[in-house]
Design a protein around this motif. Structure first.
Motif, PDB file in Angstrom:
ATOM      1  N   GLY A   1       0.834  -1.190   0.000  1.00  0.00           N
ATOM      2  CA  GLY A   1       0.000   0.000   0.000  1.00  0.00           C
ATOM      3  C   GLY A   1       0.869   1.239   0.000  1.00  0.00           C
ATOM      4  O   GLY A   1       2.086   1.173  -0.209  1.00  0.00           O
ATOM      5  N   PRO A   2       0.267   2.410   0.240  1.00  0.00           N
ATOM      6  CA  PRO A   2       1.046   3.655   0.334  1.00  0.00           C
ATOM      7  C   PRO A   2       2.132   3.542   1.401  1.00  0.00           C
ATOM      8  O   PRO A   2       1.970   2.844   2.401  1.00  0.00           O
ATOM      9  CB  PRO A   2      -0.016   4.689   0.744  1.00  0.00           C
TER      10      PRO A   2
ATOM     11  N   ILE B   1      -8.186  -9.024   5.740  1.00  0.00           N
ATOM     12  CA  ILE B   1      -7.118  -8.113   5.318  1.00  0.00           C
ATOM     13  C   ILE B   1      -6.115  -8.030   6.463  1.00  0.00           C
ATOM     14  O   ILE B   1      -6.488  -7.755   7.607  1.00  0.00           O
ATOM     15  CB  ILE B   1      -7.658  -6.695   5.032  1.00  0.00           C
ATOM     16  N   TRP B   2      -4.850  -8.272   6.149  1.00  0.00           N
ATOM     17  CA  TRP B   2      -3.781  -8.173   7.157  1.00  0.00           C
ATOM     18  C   TRP B   2      -2.745  -7.183   6.638  1.00  0.00           C
ATOM     19  O   TRP B   2      -2.443  -7.159   5.440  1.00  0.00           O
ATOM     20  CB  TRP B   2      -3.123  -9.530   7.395  1.00  0.00           C
ATOM     21  N   HIS B   3      -2.199  -6.362   7.537  1.00  0.00           N
ATOM     22  CA  HIS B   3      -1.188  -5.389   7.102  1.00  0.00           C
ATOM     23  C   HIS B   3      -0.236  -5.087   8.254  1.00  0.00           C
ATOM     24  O   HIS B   3      -0.479  -5.499   9.396  1.00  0.00           O
ATOM     25  CB  HIS B   3      -1.866  -4.107   6.596  1.00  0.00           C
ATOM     26  N   ASN B   4       0.832  -4.376   7.950  1.00  0.00           N
ATOM     27  CA  ASN B   4       1.817  -4.048   8.997  1.00  0.00           C
ATOM     28  C   ASN B   4       1.857  -2.564   9.301  1.00  0.00           C
ATOM     29  O   ASN B   4       2.875  -2.027   9.748  1.00  0.00           O
ATOM     30  CB  ASN B   4       3.203  -4.571   8.623  1.00  0.00           C
ATOM     31  N   TRP B   5       0.737  -1.886   9.070  1.00  0.00           N
ATOM     32  CA  TRP B   5       0.633  -0.464   9.404  1.00  0.00           C
ATOM     33  C   TRP B   5       0.428  -0.318  10.910  1.00  0.00           C
ATOM     34  O   TRP B   5      -0.527  -0.849  11.469  1.00  0.00           O
ATOM     35  CB  TRP B   5      -0.531   0.138   8.640  1.00  0.00           C
ATOM     36  N   GLU B   6       1.322   0.406  11.556  1.00  0.00           N
ATOM     37  CA  GLU B   6       1.166   0.719  12.980  1.00  0.00           C
ATOM     38  C   GLU B   6       0.212   1.903  13.058  1.00  0.00           C
ATOM     39  O   GLU B   6       0.629   3.061  12.983  1.00  0.00           O
ATOM     40  CB  GLU B   6       2.519   1.063  13.611  1.00  0.00           C
ATOM     41  N   MET B   7      -1.064   1.573  13.185  1.00  0.00           N
ATOM     42  CA  MET B   7      -2.093   2.624  13.119  1.00  0.00           C
ATOM     43  C   MET B   7      -2.047   3.480  14.382  1.00  0.00           C
ATOM     44  O   MET B   7      -1.793   2.979  15.475  1.00  0.00           O
ATOM     45  CB  MET B   7      -3.475   1.984  12.957  1.00  0.00           C
TER      46      MET B   7
ATOM     47  N   VAL C   1       0.613  -5.657   2.650  1.00  0.00           N
ATOM     48  CA  VAL C   1      -0.801  -6.018   2.768  1.00  0.00           C
ATOM     49  C   VAL C   1      -1.017  -7.437   2.240  1.00  0.00           C
ATOM     50  O   VAL C   1      -0.529  -7.793   1.166  1.00  0.00           O
ATOM     51  CB  VAL C   1      -1.705  -5.047   1.966  1.00  0.00           C
ATOM     52  N   VAL C   2      -1.748  -8.241   3.016  1.00  0.00           N
ATOM     53  CA  VAL C   2      -2.152  -9.584   2.600  1.00  0.00           C
ATOM     54  C   VAL C   2      -3.679  -9.618   2.583  1.00  0.00           C
ATOM     55  O   VAL C   2      -4.324  -9.212   3.552  1.00  0.00           O
ATOM     56  CB  VAL C   2      -1.617 -10.660   3.563  1.00  0.00           C
ATOM     57  N   VAL C   3      -4.237 -10.093   1.480  1.00  0.00           N
ATOM     58  CA  VAL C   3      -5.694 -10.118   1.312  1.00  0.00           C
ATOM     59  C   VAL C   3      -6.142 -11.562   1.044  1.00  0.00           C
ATOM     60  O   VAL C   3      -5.713 -12.168   0.059  1.00  0.00           O
ATOM     61  CB  VAL C   3      -6.137  -9.218   0.137  1.00  0.00           C
ATOM     62  N   GLU C   4      -6.984 -12.094   1.920  1.00  0.00           N
ATOM     63  CA  GLU C   4      -7.537 -13.438   1.737  1.00  0.00           C
ATOM     64  C   GLU C   4      -8.931 -13.333   1.136  1.00  0.00           C
ATOM     65  O   GLU C   4      -9.756 -12.545   1.614  1.00  0.00           O
ATOM     66  CB  GLU C   4      -7.595 -14.168   3.073  1.00  0.00           C
ATOM     67  N   THR C   5      -9.195 -14.125   0.109  1.00  0.00           N
ATOM     68  CA  THR C   5     -10.475 -14.048  -0.580  1.00  0.00           C
ATOM     69  C   THR C   5     -11.104 -15.425  -0.758  1.00  0.00           C
ATOM     70  O   THR C   5     -10.428 -16.449  -0.698  1.00  0.00           O
ATOM     71  CB  THR C   5     -10.318 -13.421  -1.989  1.00  0.00           C
TER      72      THR C   5
END
Length: 243
Positions: free
Chosen positions: A91-92, A234-240, A97-101
């Motif tokens: 992503g930006p 949806i899995w990501h490594n953004w430290e929100m 980002v990992v997306v399971e569908t």
């Protein structure tokens, strides 16, 4: 034991509207249906089904809905055939980002997901392009209010958990992904209920976004993915940032 969990803010926490809840119910129904067709309708013989039922209950899907979905899937022959596909990308600001569908049309799903990444300043990658940054772990979350930290920790470790943390609001219990069901069942027998209990892709490290415009685009990417009927997780490594 660890203090503030390093992945505490990875999964997005936000109030769900009625429409969003309905979408979650639909997605969980599809997941349960596929699992029943693959492994049968008996959760005692189909561990994936048992895990999916627990996940649905934690999301407040009514028991009647769950039972109806299982019965329908067990009695169906033919119909839409769904396949499980995982997409990886950036992503930006280089957020992984990992997306399971679950999809009955891989061309449609791949096209949609590629479009979302492109529109939000990211790019869809090849298989393995970001997965090495994540580790599969069983994560169980229990509401902190009304529970003693030492008692929950003792119960979790006795049940076979690998790690335990408490941030003041939520107890987070970490297990081997293959032991999630065993640990969850043992805690359930002791009277605990769960905010969530599922296998997650947990990032090894997290990344902050310092540019407000990039953060806004990342929010938009997550929203677009969440709104897609084919996207399950949806899995990501953004430290929100803390809300």
């Amino acid at each position: 034991m660890s203090g503030h969990s390093k992945w505490n803010n990875i999964k997005r926490k936000k109030e769900k509207t009625d429409a969003a809840k309905a979408k979650i119910f639909t997605k969980m129904g599809r997941e349960i249906s596929v699992i029943v067709k693959q492994g049968g309708p008996n959760p005692q013989e189909n561990s994936r089904l048992k895990d999916a039922i627990a996940k649905a209950k934690a999301a407040n899907v009514p028991n009647d809905n769950i039972e109806r979905i299982i019965k329908k899937a067990a009695g169906e022959s033919g119909g839409n055939e769904y396949e499980e596909l995982t997409y990886e990308g950036y992503g930006p600001s280089g957020i992984a980002v990992v997306v399971e569908t679950l999809t009955d049309n891989r061309n449609r799903t791949a096209g949609d997901i590629r479009h979302y990444f492109d529109k939000c300043g990211g790019n869809l990658g090849q298989s393995g392009s970001v997965m090495f940054m994540f580790e599969r772990k069983g994560i169980i979350e229990i509401e902190g209010e009304g529970h003693n930290e030492d008692e929950v920790m003792e119960a979790a470790l006795e049940a076979g958990a690998d790690d335990f943390s408490f941030d003041g609001d939520v107890f987070e219990i970490v297990t081997d992904p293959n032991s999630l069901g065993t640990v969850r069942d043992a805690l359930e027998e002791k009277g605990y209920s769960f905010l969530s209990a599922e296998v997650q892709f947990v990032p090894n490290t997290t990344t902050e976004i310092t540019d407000p415009e990039a953060a806004e685009k990342m929010e938009k990417l997550i929203d677009m993915l969440e709104d897609n009927d084919d996207v399950q997780n949806i899995w990501h490594n953004w430290e929100m940032p803390e809300e």
